[in-house]
Each structure stands twice: as C-alpha cells, then as structure tokens.
Design an enzyme around this catalytic site. Structure first.
Site, PDB file in Angstrom:
ATOM      1  N   ARG A  77       0.859  -1.192   0.000  1.00 32.02           N
ATOM      2  CA  ARG A  77       0.000   0.000   0.000  1.00 32.02           C
ATOM      3  C   ARG A  77       0.888   1.233   0.000  1.00 32.02           C
ATOM      4  O   ARG A  77       1.438   1.633   1.027  1.00 32.02           O
ATOM      5  CB  ARG A  77      -0.918   0.013   1.213  1.00 32.02           C
ATOM      6  CG  ARG A  77      -1.528  -1.338   1.520  1.00 32.02           C
ATOM      7  CD  ARG A  77      -3.007  -1.441   1.348  1.00 32.02           C
ATOM      8  NE  ARG A  77      -3.388  -2.849   1.341  1.00 32.02           N
ATOM      9  CZ  ARG A  77      -3.655  -3.559   2.445  1.00 32.02           C
ATOM     10  NH1 ARG A  77      -3.639  -2.991   3.623  1.00 32.02           N
ATOM     11  NH2 ARG A  77      -3.972  -4.837   2.331  1.00 32.02           N
ATOM     12  N   HIS A  81     -10.460  -7.419  -2.615  1.00 29.56           N
ATOM     13  CA  HIS A  81     -10.052  -6.808  -1.353  1.00 29.56           C
ATOM     14  C   HIS A  81     -10.100  -5.267  -1.480  1.00 29.56           C
ATOM     15  O   HIS A  81      -9.291  -4.560  -0.894  1.00 29.56           O
ATOM     16  CB  HIS A  81      -8.634  -7.267  -1.006  1.00 29.56           C
ATOM     17  CG  HIS A  81      -8.388  -7.487   0.456  1.00 29.56           C
ATOM     18  ND1 HIS A  81      -8.237  -8.732   1.014  1.00 29.56           N
ATOM     19  CD2 HIS A  81      -8.221  -6.618   1.479  1.00 29.56           C
ATOM     20  CE1 HIS A  81      -7.985  -8.621   2.314  1.00 29.56           C
ATOM     21  NE2 HIS A  81      -7.977  -7.347   2.625  1.00 29.56           N
TER      22      HIS A  81
HETATM   23  C1  FMN Z   1      -9.369  -0.563   6.067  1.00 26.36           C
HETATM   24  C2  FMN Z   1      -9.704  -1.914   5.499  1.00 26.36           C
HETATM   25  C3  FMN Z   1      -9.359  -3.051   6.195  1.00 26.36           C
HETATM   26  C4  FMN Z   1      -9.672  -4.316   5.667  1.00 26.36           C
HETATM   27  N1  FMN Z   1      -9.405  -5.434   6.403  1.00 26.36           N
HETATM   28  C5  FMN Z   1      -9.797  -6.641   5.938  1.00 26.36           C
HETATM   29  C6  FMN Z   1      -9.646  -7.803   6.746  1.00 26.36           C
HETATM   30  O1  FMN Z   1      -9.176  -7.747   7.874  1.00 26.36           O
HETATM   31  N2  FMN Z   1     -10.054  -8.985   6.216  1.00 26.36           N
HETATM   32  C7  FMN Z   1     -10.605  -9.096   4.962  1.00 26.36           C
HETATM   33  O2  FMN Z   1     -10.964 -10.187   4.537  1.00 26.36           O
HETATM   34  N3  FMN Z   1     -10.776  -8.002   4.194  1.00 26.36           N
HETATM   35  C8  FMN Z   1     -10.410  -6.787   4.659  1.00 26.36           C
HETATM   36  N4  FMN Z   1     -10.632  -5.673   3.894  1.00 26.36           N
HETATM   37  C9  FMN Z   1     -11.315  -5.804   2.590  1.00 26.36           C
HETATM   38  C10 FMN Z   1     -12.839  -5.702   2.763  1.00 26.36           C
HETATM   39  O3  FMN Z   1     -13.348  -6.797   3.462  1.00 26.36           O
HETATM   40  C11 FMN Z   1     -13.542  -5.645   1.402  1.00 26.36           C
HETATM   41  O4  FMN Z   1     -13.150  -6.733   0.624  1.00 26.36           O
HETATM   42  C12 FMN Z   1     -13.275  -4.350   0.634  1.00 26.36           C
HETATM   43  O5  FMN Z   1     -13.147  -3.248   1.510  1.00 26.36           O
HETATM   44  C13 FMN Z   1     -14.413  -4.084  -0.329  1.00 26.36           C
HETATM   45  O6  FMN Z   1     -14.181  -2.952  -1.107  1.00 26.36           O
HETATM   46  P1  FMN Z   1     -14.787  -1.494  -0.770  1.00 26.36           P
HETATM   47  O7  FMN Z   1     -13.959  -0.959   0.362  1.00 26.36           O
HETATM   48  O8  FMN Z   1     -14.580  -0.743  -2.027  1.00 26.36           O
HETATM   49  O9  FMN Z   1     -16.232  -1.664  -0.380  1.00 26.36           O
HETATM   50  C14 FMN Z   1     -10.312  -4.418   4.408  1.00 26.36           C
HETATM   51  C15 FMN Z   1     -10.663  -3.245   3.718  1.00 26.36           C
HETATM   52  C16 FMN Z   1     -10.378  -2.002   4.248  1.00 26.36           C
HETATM   53  C17 FMN Z   1     -10.798  -0.773   3.488  1.00 26.36           C
END
Ligand code: FMN
Length: 405
Positions: free
Chosen positions: A183, A299
């Site tokens: 990132r 993700h």
């Molecule tokens: C700040 C942040 C932390 C995240 N942490 C995880 C996590 O711990 N486990 C996971 O499976 N996905 C994680 N994700 C991904 C989200 O579950 C999801 O797939 C993604 O945010 C979807 O896209 P969007 O933010 O555009 O809605 C994270 C996303 C963000 C923005």
C-alpha cells in the site's frame, strides 16, 4: 466502555442529526472522513495497492455499466429483503470485514456491527479487529467470522474453534492475502508494516495528528488501541500483536490455503464462505471443496494490483457456479445503484467495506447507520426508476461494452 456498552450506547450517539442528514452520498462521507481522520489513518482506509489500478478499475466498472430502465410502471414498494446463507436480511447487503477500525473511531467495528444489526443486515467480523471475536459476538444480529491464518496453523485453528464457541453463523476464509499488499500511501505516510508502535513513532507522528484533536482525544481515551487482541496466542508470552507486526512477523501465508480450507470444511459445521475469488477456476475449486458461498472480491484493490474489477469478473463466475452456491461480491460499491448492478450481473448480495468505514469516521455508529440508510434508499429508488418489483426482476436491466449478459 466495554464492547457491550459500545454496542448499546453507540447508536444513541450525541451526533447532531442535521449534520449527518447533510451527508447524502459516498463522496460526502469520504470527505467527512478525510476531515476527521489524521492523514495516515484516512489513507490506510482509502488507499489501494501499488499504482491503485485495480482500485480505480473497481469504480470505473460500475460507472461503465449502463441501466436499461423499463419505464411506465409504478412500483410502490419494491421488495428488497433476501436470505443469505439462511440469514434473513432486510436488504442484500453485509458489512465487510475491515481491520483497524478502532483506529478510525473508538466505536470501531463493534459500532459497525451494531449499526448493521439495527439495519437488519449481517456483519462479517475480522480477525484483525481491535476487539476480540468474543466481544464482537456480543453484538446482537447475525455475524460471520473472517479468519486469517496469522502465522501458524495453531492460531488459525484456535480462532475457528473460538468462533464456533462464540456462536458465529458462518466462517469466511479470505484467500487473497498470502502476504499483505504493497500500500504505497501507507509507506509514504510511515504507516506501513515497518511501523513500530513506540515512543519514537508517537513523537514523529505527533504534528500530523495534532491537527485532528477530536480524533486524537478519542484515540487516547480509548487507550491507544493498536493491538489485535485475537492474535494473543501468536506470541509465547501471550501478548497480542499490533496491526503492523502481523504481516511483519508472519512467515507463513497470512491467508488460509486450500489445504487449510479442507480442514475448515471438515471441522466447521456451519456455512463456509471463500472470499477473494476472481477466476472461474478458483470458484469451481471452492464449490468442489464444499463451500456454501464465495465472495468475488479483490479486497477493494488493496492486495494484488492489476487484477480485474470484480464486476467484470462476476458474470462468468456466476454462470459457472451460481447454481451450486451463493455468489456474493464486493469492491468498489458506492451506493444502492451499484448494489443493483452487482445483483443484475448475478450476485446474491454485496459486502461494503469503505463506505461504512467512512460513516464510522464521520460520526461513529450513527454515521454507519446513516450510510446503511442511504444504501437502502438508493436501492429502493433505483428499482423504482428501473420498474423492477423485486430483486429477482433484474433481467436485462443493465448493459455495457465488455459485459456478456
Ligand atoms: C481498512 C480496510 C481493512 C480491511 N481489512 C480486511 C480484513 O481484515 N479482512 C478481509 O478479509 N478483508 C479486509 N478488507 C477488505 C474488505 O473486506 C472488502 O473486501 C473491501 O473493503 C471491499 O471494497 P470497498 O472498500 O470498495 O467496499 C479491508 C478493507 C479495508 C478498506
């Protein structure tokens, strides 16, 4: 405040309803989050991996897909309730697992889960929460537990056993995070895996957080919650890892592998969901393994940069396995119209990550409540403007170059 208190009090919050009422879409909430959070925390939520190609593609894919309305019909109350993995939901939405939410607001993901429960949708609790999975499970309402491997088979297995004991409805295995994505913004902000939470870091970051006194006060009052209590087992002394240390110290895959998934399927008696599917081959593998659902996900563009937008990958995957298991989708959704597009291309429901996180940043749990209300209103309005009576009535309502339906 204990998590139970957070859950019960957070929705009674002291926020000025007029201020929240002025925030009417994703862009408004994103701006509000930018104003409330220190830059490093905002970028941690907002950013994607590397050149953020996939992050942009996710949005562009939704923008490129056009609606084909059926005008001249009056649908007074489109029906948007559905059932996902046996859970009755008031709309086809779940709040996605998001680590580090306690950095965003003291309500953290307990506040997100509480707002989700109130709205009648399900929450997916993350391994990398600032609360323990048992604390999150105290929030009423259906929840699934998202499991990472975090360094050892032993820890992963103990998480799964604890999730079963705590009463989670289902297990979500995220398979797209063998290692953490690169990132770029986090690195520029000194907010990366190399961040060490010590006095030197605090002194270095102090001038930047000083411009966000409201956030800083909340964070100090909350006890500087940098750690991930679910990982306590990972260290011999029984101390939990902090967020950056998880990926720094992990030598094994952070994600469960297919072998781990076989173990989960044999051990876990409830619904099993595989999150991070982008190809038909992986979707079929999840189905053959006995998964009950998949999440077509990249993700939110935070892992492997350069993979396709999930909306582009969805039609082929839904055609291949949609009859055998439930196909969910996330990444890039900015409101009810996007939910409609995902459903029209074959998703049963969607997960929202950043949108509720921006709501949390703007106003804690009441901010998440407002976000979910906006999504619901947007979904209903879109169906009315399309002339669709319910979620099964979406055939032929979208079109765009590059889509196969
Ligand atoms: C700040 C942040 C932390 C995240 N942490 C995880 C996590 O711990 N486990 C996971 O499976 N996905 C994680 N994700 C991904 C989200 O579950 C999801 O797939 C993604 O945010 C979807 O896209 P969007 O933010 O555009 O809605 C994270 C996303 C963000 C923005």
């Amino acid at each position: 405040m204990t998590p139970a208190e957070v859950a019960s009090r957070s929705l009674r919050g002291t926020e000025d309803p007029r201020r929240l009422g002025r925030l009417v879409d994703y862009a408004d909430f994103r701006d509000a989050a930018r104003r409330r959070l220190p830059r490093g925390v905002f970028d941690y939520v907002d950013g994607g991996a590397d050149a953020e190609i996939t992050l942009r593609r996710n949005h562009e894919a939704f923008e490129a897909l056009e609606f084909r309305p059926r005008h001249g019909r009056w649908i007074a109350q489109p029906s948007i309730a559905t059932t996902v993995l046996g859970m009755p939901l008031t709309m086809p939405v779940l709040t996605a697992p998001c680590g580090g939410m306690r950095l965003v607001h003291p309500h953290g993901d307990v506040g997100i889960a509480a707002a989700a429960a109130e709205a009648g949708v399900a929450h997916v609790a993350t391994t990398t929460s600032g609360f323990t999975l048992e604390q999150l499970a105290e929030v009423p309402g259906p929840q699934l537990f998202q499991v990472y491997k975090v360094g050892s088979d032993e820890l992963m297995r103990s998480l799964v056993e604890r999730a079963a004991r705590a009463g989670y409805h289902g297990l979500v295995a995220t398979i797209d995070s063998a290692v953490s994505g690169h990132r770029t913004r986090d690195h520029h902000n000194g907010f990366s895996q190399n961040l060490r939470i010590d006095l030197r870091t605090v002194v270095r970051l102090a001038p930047r957080v000083a411009t966000r006194p409201r956030w800083l006060l909340g964070f100090i009052r909350d006890g500087l919650p940098f750690t991930v209590p679910n990982t306590t087992l990972a260290l011999p002394g029984g101390r939990p890892l902090d967020l950056p240390a998880i990926t720094r110290t992990t030598r094994e895959s952070l994600s469960p592998t297919w072998r781990d998934l076989e173990w989960m399927r044999a051990t876990w008696h409830g619904p099993l969901v595989v999150k991070g599917i982008l190809t038909v081959a992986d979707a079929e593998r999840a189905r053959d393994l006995g998964a009950d659902a998949i999440v077509v996900s990249n993700h939110g563009g935070r892992q492997l940069d350069g993979v396709p937008a999930t909306l582009t990958a969805l039609p082929r995957i839904a055609a291949a396995v949609g009859a055998d298991l439930e196909v969910l989708l996330d990444s890039g959704l900015r409101g009810g119209a996007d939910v409609t597009k995902a459903l029209a291309l074959g998703a049963k429901a969607v997960l929202l990550g950043r949108y509720p996180a921006y709501g949390l940043a703007a106003a804690g749990a009441p901010g998440v409540r407002r976000v979910l209300e906006l999504v619901r209103e947007g979904l209903v309005r879109t169906l009315q403007l399309l002339g669709c009576a319910d979620l099964t009535d979406l055939g032929g309502v979208v079109a765009g170059s590059g889509w196969e339906n």
